[in-house]
Design an enzyme around this catalytic site. Sequence first.
Site, mmCIF file in Angstrom:
data_model
loop_
_atom_site.group_PDB
_atom_site.id
_atom_site.type_symbol
_atom_site.label_atom_id
_atom_site.label_comp_id
_atom_site.label_asym_id
_atom_site.label_seq_id
_atom_site.Cartn_x
_atom_site.Cartn_y
_atom_site.Cartn_z
ATOM 1 N N ASP A 7 0.848 -1.195 0.000
ATOM 2 C CA ASP A 7 0.000 0.000 0.000
ATOM 3 C C ASP A 7 0.888 1.252 0.000
ATOM 4 O OD1 ASP A 7 -2.409 1.617 0.448
ATOM 5 O OD2 ASP A 7 -1.643 1.830 2.507
ATOM 6 N N LEU A 8 0.300 2.397 -0.370
ATOM 7 C CA LEU A 8 1.067 3.649 -0.365
ATOM 8 C C LEU A 8 0.821 4.479 0.899
ATOM 9 C CD1 LEU A 8 1.124 5.155 -3.998
ATOM 10 C CD2 LEU A 8 3.058 4.409 -2.602
ATOM 11 N N ASP A 9 -0.325 5.168 0.944
ATOM 12 C CA ASP A 9 -0.591 6.103 2.044
ATOM 13 C C ASP A 9 -0.687 5.369 3.377
ATOM 14 O OD1 ASP A 9 -1.244 8.905 0.705
ATOM 15 O OD2 ASP A 9 -2.123 7.349 -0.562
ATOM 16 N N LYS A 222 -8.908 -4.723 -3.954
ATOM 17 C CA LYS A 222 -7.459 -4.969 -3.924
ATOM 18 C C LYS A 222 -7.144 -6.472 -3.900
ATOM 19 C CE LYS A 222 -5.455 -0.788 -1.816
ATOM 20 N NZ LYS A 222 -4.509 -0.310 -0.769
ATOM 21 N N ASP A 245 -2.250 -0.884 5.908
ATOM 22 C CA ASP A 245 -2.584 -0.238 7.182
ATOM 23 C C ASP A 245 -4.057 0.086 7.385
ATOM 24 O OD1 ASP A 245 -2.362 1.965 5.171
ATOM 25 O OD2 ASP A 245 -2.740 3.215 6.932
ATOM 26 N N ASN A 248 -9.129 -0.145 3.242
ATOM 27 C CA ASN A 248 -9.100 -0.585 1.845
ATOM 28 C C ASN A 248 -8.038 -1.652 1.578
ATOM 29 O OD1 ASN A 248 -7.002 1.318 2.132
ATOM 30 N ND2 ASN A 248 -7.127 1.943 -0.005
#
Length: 297
Positions: A7-9, A222, A245, A248
């Site tokens: 994941d990114l954010d 996802k 985290d 989503n």
Amino acid sequence: MKLIAIDLDGTLLNDSGKLNSYDIHIIKKVLQAGHKIAICTGRATFDVQSLLKNDLEGLKGISIIASNGANILNDNFQLIDSTPINRQSIKKITDYLIQQNLYFELTTSHEIMVPIDGKEILQTEIAKVISQDPIINEQELWEQAIPQFSQSGIKPVNKSDWLATCKNKKSNINLPIYKILIFSYDHKKLLTTANTFTNDTDLSLTSSAKYNVEIISRHINKGISVNSLAEYYHIANEDIAVIGDNHNDLTMFQVATIKVAMENAIPEIKELSSFITRSNNQNGVAYALEHQLQLIH
């Protein structure tokens, strides 16, 4: 060979929305060891490419799963699958959001359309929150919205022109819309909006942060896309690892064999995890790849 979906954010990006240099260093080593990395995010494909451009451009092995699974790009950034929201649902949702005077975003393949008065909508909401609780820090609230306006491909649109704008100007063909994001400081409005569409059989709702709701097609998430990408690369399920985290990320945690939660993750993610790594401000991704998953020898 393993596939690691990250994941990114709140995961690969720190709280300032930046890539940590040591995380990048370790990702490069993982790629050099022959593994596949997939950036798996709610962000748009072009926004992810912009974020990665300076640090990871040109490295073989990085794929992108964008818009919470609605777009899958291989390690040459070629689109291998996409799942848009149906047109009838888009009209129903946008009509409702305009009527409620909410800030929202429509993600297409090349831009993110937002209300032309989007900042004013959110500033009005902030003023209302502070009037009810003067102790709340106005700047801290506004900082939560800054990432929305710093995305690549933002295109302000007049509310009356939404569906007309969602067409290819040359062919007049409807542009596919992959995700609708609603951002609001009004918790009651946000909850009511989620409840309005949560039982719609064509839609799937999730969230990646405190003040948003994200809507995609019911036929994708996802988890589904992580499995699809693994099949594309002929990687077995037991060789899929995920790091995330927030809400989503739950679907990819439900399908993967190896699951790493960030220290800053929500409780639901931690409950599903095989490991809990350090926070996104403490090189948690690098620590997981190097020490918990032991992908570097």
